[in-house]
Write a protein that holds these residues in place. Structure first.
Motif, PDB file in Angstrom:
ATOM      1  N   PHE A 103      15.203 103.209   0.402  1.00 19.87           N
ATOM      2  CA  PHE A 103      15.765 104.461   0.925  1.00 19.87           C
ATOM      3  C   PHE A 103      14.946 105.662   0.460  1.00 19.87           C
ATOM      4  O   PHE A 103      14.646 106.564   1.261  1.00 19.87           O
ATOM      5  CB  PHE A 103      17.222 104.620   0.466  1.00 19.87           C
ATOM      6  N   LEU A 104      14.563 105.683  -0.810  1.00 21.26           N
ATOM      7  CA  LEU A 104      13.807 106.820  -1.341  1.00 21.26           C
ATOM      8  C   LEU A 104      12.445 106.927  -0.667  1.00 21.26           C
ATOM      9  O   LEU A 104      11.980 108.029  -0.358  1.00 21.26           O
ATOM     10  CB  LEU A 104      13.648 106.687  -2.858  1.00 21.26           C
ATOM     11  N   GLY A 105      11.799 105.773  -0.419  1.00 23.05           N
ATOM     12  CA  GLY A 105      10.513 105.795   0.282  1.00 23.05           C
ATOM     13  C   GLY A 105      10.651 106.310   1.698  1.00 23.05           C
ATOM     14  O   GLY A 105       9.841 107.116   2.167  1.00 23.05           O
ATOM     15  N   TRP A 106      11.700 105.849   2.406  1.00 22.20           N
ATOM     16  CA  TRP A 106      11.951 106.320   3.773  1.00 22.20           C
ATOM     17  C   TRP A 106      12.264 107.816   3.786  1.00 22.20           C
ATOM     18  O   TRP A 106      11.727 108.576   4.600  1.00 22.20           O
ATOM     19  CB  TRP A 106      13.126 105.530   4.361  1.00 22.20           C
ATOM     20  N   PHE A 107      13.107 108.263   2.871  1.00 20.92           N
ATOM     21  CA  PHE A 107      13.513 109.665   2.848  1.00 20.92           C
ATOM     22  C   PHE A 107      12.337 110.573   2.480  1.00 20.92           C
ATOM     23  O   PHE A 107      12.212 111.685   3.011  1.00 20.92           O
ATOM     24  CB  PHE A 107      14.652 109.851   1.837  1.00 20.92           C
ATOM     25  N   ALA A 108      11.460 110.111   1.591  1.00 21.24           N
ATOM     26  CA  ALA A 108      10.306 110.918   1.186  1.00 21.24           C
ATOM     27  C   ALA A 108       9.378 111.183   2.358  1.00 21.24           C
ATOM     28  O   ALA A 108       8.770 112.251   2.459  1.00 21.24           O
ATOM     29  CB  ALA A 108       9.550 110.222   0.054  1.00 21.24           C
ATOM     30  N   ASP A 109       9.260 110.218   3.272  1.00 24.87           N
ATOM     31  CA  ASP A 109       8.385 110.390   4.442  1.00 24.87           C
ATOM     32  C   ASP A 109       8.929 111.392   5.455  1.00 24.87           C
ATOM     33  O   ASP A 109       8.200 111.854   6.323  1.00 24.87           O
ATOM     34  CB  ASP A 109       8.162 109.038   5.130  1.00 24.87           C
ATOM     35  N   LEU A 110      10.209 111.713   5.361  1.00 24.95           N
ATOM     36  CA  LEU A 110      10.786 112.714   6.275  1.00 24.95           C
ATOM     37  C   LEU A 110      10.341 114.130   5.930  1.00 24.95           C
ATOM     38  O   LEU A 110      10.473 115.050   6.745  1.00 24.95           O
ATOM     39  CB  LEU A 110      12.318 112.636   6.234  1.00 24.95           C
ATOM     40  N   ASN A 111       9.822 114.300   4.702  1.00 23.07           N
ATOM     41  CA  ASN A 111       9.324 115.607   4.235  1.00 23.07           C
ATOM     42  C   ASN A 111      10.389 116.703   4.257  1.00 23.07           C
ATOM     43  O   ASN A 111      10.076 117.887   4.425  1.00 23.07           O
ATOM     44  CB  ASN A 111       8.105 116.053   5.065  1.00 23.07           C
ATOM     45  N   ILE A 112      11.641 116.317   4.100  1.00 17.52           N
ATOM     46  CA  ILE A 112      12.720 117.299   3.986  1.00 17.52           C
ATOM     47  C   ILE A 112      12.702 117.915   2.591  1.00 17.52           C
ATOM     48  O   ILE A 112      12.906 119.126   2.421  1.00 17.52           O
ATOM     49  CB  ILE A 112      14.084 116.632   4.270  1.00 17.52           C
ATOM     50  N   VAL A 113      12.453 117.077   1.605  1.00 16.52           N
ATOM     51  CA  VAL A 113      12.360 117.500   0.207  1.00 16.52           C
ATOM     52  C   VAL A 113      11.009 117.055  -0.323  1.00 16.52           C
ATOM     53  O   VAL A 113      10.530 115.958   0.015  1.00 16.52           O
ATOM     54  CB  VAL A 113      13.492 116.873  -0.645  1.00 16.52           C
ATOM     55  N   LYS A 114      10.378 117.878  -1.123  1.00 15.01           N
ATOM     56  CA  LYS A 114       9.093 117.518  -1.694  1.00 15.01           C
ATOM     57  C   LYS A 114       9.232 116.259  -2.556  1.00 15.01           C
ATOM     58  O   LYS A 114      10.231 116.068  -3.238  1.00 15.01           O
ATOM     59  CB  LYS A 114       8.545 118.668  -2.558  1.00 15.01           C
ATOM     60  N   ARG A 115       8.194 115.436  -2.528  1.00 13.79           N
ATOM     61  CA  ARG A 115       8.255 114.173  -3.273  1.00 13.79           C
ATOM     62  C   ARG A 115       8.422 114.394  -4.760  1.00 13.79           C
ATOM     63  O   ARG A 115       9.149 113.665  -5.430  1.00 13.79           O
ATOM     64  CB  ARG A 115       6.973 113.372  -3.002  1.00 13.79           C
ATOM     65  N   VAL A 116       7.761 115.407  -5.273  1.00 15.06           N
ATOM     66  CA  VAL A 116       7.890 115.666  -6.708  1.00 15.06           C
ATOM     67  C   VAL A 116       9.305 116.091  -7.056  1.00 15.06           C
ATOM     68  O   VAL A 116       9.808 115.786  -8.153  1.00 15.06           O
ATOM     69  CB  VAL A 116       6.858 116.727  -7.168  1.00 15.06           C
ATOM     70  N   HIS A 117       9.987 116.763  -6.156  1.00 15.55           N
ATOM     71  CA  HIS A 117      11.375 117.154  -6.410  1.00 15.55           C
ATOM     72  C   HIS A 117      12.290 115.935  -6.409  1.00 15.55           C
ATOM     73  O   HIS A 117      13.256 115.883  -7.182  1.00 15.55           O
ATOM     74  CB  HIS A 117      11.831 118.171  -5.360  1.00 15.55           C
ATOM     75  N   LEU A 118      11.987 114.943  -5.562  1.00 12.26           N
ATOM     76  CA  LEU A 118      12.748 113.696  -5.584  1.00 12.26           C
ATOM     77  C   LEU A 118      12.538 112.964  -6.904  1.00 12.26           C
ATOM     78  O   LEU A 118      13.480 112.417  -7.494  1.00 12.26           O
ATOM     79  CB  LEU A 118      12.325 112.799  -4.417  1.00 12.26           C
ATOM     80  N   PHE A 119      11.286 112.957  -7.370  1.00 16.77           N
ATOM     81  CA  PHE A 119      10.986 112.339  -8.672  1.00 16.77           C
ATOM     82  C   PHE A 119      11.732 113.059  -9.796  1.00 16.77           C
ATOM     83  O   PHE A 119      12.286 112.420 -10.707  1.00 16.77           O
ATOM     84  CB  PHE A 119       9.480 112.379  -8.918  1.00 16.77           C
ATOM     85  N   MET A 120      11.759 114.378  -9.730  1.00 21.00           N
ATOM     86  CA  MET A 120      12.457 115.166 -10.749  1.00 21.00           C
ATOM     87  C   MET A 120      13.967 114.900 -10.727  1.00 21.00           C
ATOM     88  O   MET A 120      14.616 114.858 -11.782  1.00 21.00           O
ATOM     89  CB  MET A 120      12.173 116.651 -10.551  1.00 21.00           C
ATOM     90  N   MET A 121      14.518 114.710  -9.528  1.00 26.09           N
ATOM     91  CA  MET A 121      15.944 114.385  -9.421  1.00 26.09           C
ATOM     92  C   MET A 121      16.232 113.053 -10.114  1.00 26.09           C
ATOM     93  O   MET A 121      17.211 112.928 -10.862  1.00 26.09           O
ATOM     94  CB  MET A 121      16.349 114.309  -7.955  1.00 26.09           C
ATOM     95  N   CYS A 122      15.374 112.067  -9.875  1.00 24.57           N
ATOM     96  CA  CYS A 122      15.544 110.766 -10.539  1.00 24.57           C
ATOM     97  C   CYS A 122      15.455 110.915 -12.058  1.00 24.57           C
ATOM     98  O   CYS A 122      16.248 110.320 -12.802  1.00 24.57           O
ATOM     99  CB  CYS A 122      14.477 109.789 -10.053  1.00 24.57           C
ATOM    100  N   SER A 123      14.502 111.713 -12.521  1.00 29.40           N
ATOM    101  CA  SER A 123      14.339 111.920 -13.963  1.00 29.40           C
ATOM    102  C   SER A 123      15.545 112.630 -14.557  1.00 29.40           C
ATOM    103  O   SER A 123      16.006 112.275 -15.653  1.00 29.40           O
ATOM    104  CB  SER A 123      13.071 112.743 -14.238  1.00 29.40           C
ATOM    105  N   PHE A 124      16.059 113.627 -13.856  1.00 30.89           N
ATOM    106  CA  PHE A 124      17.186 114.408 -14.374  1.00 30.89           C
ATOM    107  C   PHE A 124      18.437 113.543 -14.524  1.00 30.89           C
ATOM    108  O   PHE A 124      19.099 113.561 -15.568  1.00 30.89           O
ATOM    109  CB  PHE A 124      17.471 115.590 -13.444  1.00 30.89           C
ATOM    110  N   VAL A 125      18.751 112.760 -13.488  1.00 34.74           N
ATOM    111  CA  VAL A 125      19.935 111.896 -13.553  1.00 34.74           C
ATOM    112  C   VAL A 125      19.743 110.806 -14.612  1.00 34.74           C
ATOM    113  O   VAL A 125      20.665 110.501 -15.379  1.00 34.74           O
ATOM    114  CB  VAL A 125      20.225 111.268 -12.175  1.00 34.74           C
ATOM    115  N   SER A 126      18.518 110.241 -14.672  1.00 36.06           N
ATOM    116  CA  SER A 126      18.227 109.216 -15.671  1.00 36.06           C
ATOM    117  C   SER A 126      18.305 109.765 -17.090  1.00 36.06           C
ATOM    118  O   SER A 126      18.604 109.024 -18.030  1.00 36.06           O
ATOM    119  CB  SER A 126      16.826 108.629 -15.436  1.00 36.06           C
ATOM    120  N   GLY A 127      18.019 111.065 -17.244  1.00 38.57           N
ATOM    121  CA  GLY A 127      18.073 111.678 -18.571  1.00 38.57           C
ATOM    122  C   GLY A 127      19.462 112.111 -18.981  1.00 38.57           C
ATOM    123  O   GLY A 127      19.787 112.139 -20.175  1.00 38.57           O
TER     124      GLY A 127
END
Length: 459
Positions: free
Chosen positions: A289-313
């Motif tokens: 899902f994350l790979g598919w959503f990243a290709d839509l370019n709605i949200v920057k990929r680095v922001h998606l990575f940061m979201m994962c890091s924030f929740v994981s932290g």
């Protein structure tokens, strides 16, 4: 490979067979937990000594990334992956006949680990050359399939051990893992590297003609191409690698903490199996899902990575206060959905920084750094539990890792601004210096001309 194969055509064939390889590789490496208990029962050589077998294997699998990608550019990814399949088969077959556990460090740890290392990085790298618009989705599919392998293979190995014993399991699994050889034969070298083999042959011919002069120089060039330290001059690339190192360390630590905490609370082996299975199942869907959503370019990929890091932290800081089975299951889903899903973004984030041309050595460096994160984080998390008597400190440790990863990405614009300012200052100083040199040269020429006129007056 033709340009028309990018994003469609043969690209999907490559994606399928790379996914098959990833399914088998991840299944083999992540199912060691089942073999681990069997090895403890058979050799009774201590938990720590036995665990090092898997550590050596995992480190070589990811740490050989720079070497396997470099060799893949020269001799083709397909050839290197076939060699890796053969080496892996040798390692598993030899493991079936060892009489002492120490030999498994060589057969399973080093030999099989080297085989995995020759296949792991090329399986991901080659996919990114065949996809451009759907690159995130393609990477997401590959790493999602690895989650399926990690979910399915432990049950298969458990069945084989109960039916054929440990030795028979090593032999059968060696044959199953050798299917990576057949899958690798369908891979065609990307069009980006047609010149490499010719260039390598030319370099070899030069070395033969002038061995004393060129051997050191050629070896130095190979190392520079293999590891390409010049990539670290790109501040965004360096920061992203650091952020990925921290996030991988979080993921690796959770793989140890989650079953350890479940066991410490006395919930039993079935609960441990369910918790680990929830992580794997969540990874499968979240990565795709994350790979598919990243290709839509709605949200920057680095922001998606940061979201994962924030929740994981954030979530690990709550776990010491929630010693309940439903909380552990919920945390397992969060680990798989956020800490485990960012893997589908790593390759595309690297390409966003340095471009597709330098992707092969860059991915190799990333694999080496990730291997280091695995080797350091898991023993340290276990040591925290041994020292404090609970997994609370280990939870806090993983939380801090991901928060630092999030903050690293947050600092990218500031660091780039400082970096660009320093480069501009350097360019201005260099330009000023060059102007002064030109003025000095002009002054010298003018004085020299006057001197010639004085000594040689026109008659």
């Amino acid at each position: 490979m033709k340009n028309s194969d990018v994003d469609h055509g043969y690209a999907w064939i490559v994606l399928f067979f790379c996914s098959v390889n990833y399914f088998i590789i991840a299944g083999g490496v992540k199912s060691f937990g089942v073999l681990y208990t069997e090895l403890l029962d058979r050799y009774d050589d201590g938990a720590g000594n036995t665990a090092w077998i898997s550590s050596v294997n995992s480190f070589l699998m990811m740490g050989l990334g720079p070497i396997s990608n470099y060799l893949g550019e020269i001799y083709s990814y397909r050839f290197i992956m076939v060699i890796g399949s053969i080496v892996n088969l040798i390692g598993y077959t030899a493991s079936a006949f060892v009489t002492r556990m120490e030999y498994l460090y060589i057969t399973y740890g080093i030999i099989s680990g080297t085989g995995y290392g020759l296949m792991f990085a090329p399986s991901t790298t080659i996919v990114s050359f065949y996809f451009e618009k759907r690159r995130s989705l393609a990477n997401g599919i590959v790493v999602s399939v690895s989650g399926i392998g990690a979910f399915a293979f432990p049950y298969l190995i458990r069945l084989l051990v109960d039916t054929y014993g440990l030795n028979g399991t090593f032999l059968i699994m060696g044959g199953i893992y050798f299917h990576t050889c057949a899958a690798s034969l369908f891979l065609i070298q990307p069009a980006h590297f047609p010149y490499q083999k010719k260039k390598s042959a030319e370099n070899h011919a030069i070395i033969k003609r002038k061995p004393d002069i060129n051997v050191c120089s050629s070896f130095h060039k190979i190392l520079m191409r293999m590891f390409k330290p010049s990539l670290f001059r790109n501040p965004k690339f360096t920061i992203y690698l650091m952020a990925m190192f921290l996030q991988v360390a979080n993921f690796a630590s959770n793989e140890l903490i989650l079953p350890g905490q479940t066991r410490a609370l006395g919930f039993g082996k079935e609960s441990i199996t369910v918790a680990v299975s929830l992580v794997r199942a969540s990874e499968i869907f979240a990565r795709a899902f994350l790979g598919w959503f990243a290709d839509l370019n709605i949200v920057k990929r680095v922001h998606l990575f940061m979201m994962c890091s924030f929740v994981s932290g954030l979530t690990p800081f709550f776990m010491p206060f929630l010693p309940y089975l439903p909380a552990i299951y919920t945390y397992a889903v969060i680990v798989g959905s956020f800490s485990g899903s960012f893997w589908s973004l790593m390759g595309v984030l690297i390409i966003d920084c340095i471009g597709i041309k330098n992707y092969s050595p860059a991915f190799g460096l990333m694999s080496l750094i990730n291997a280091t994160a695995f080797c350091i984080s898991q023993p340290f998390s276990g040591w925290l539990d041994d020292t404090t008597g609970s997994w609370s400190a280990s939870y806090y440790f993983t939380g801090v890792l991901s928060i630092l990863s999030f903050l690293s990405c947050l600092m990218v614009p500031l660091v780039e601004r400082i970096w660009c300012f320093n480069l501009k200052e350097h360019d201005n100083n260099l330009e000023s210096h060059e102007v002064k040199i030109e003025e000095s040269v002009c002054l010298y020429k003018e004085n020299h001309s006057i001197h010639d006129l004085t000594n040689n007056p026109v008659s």
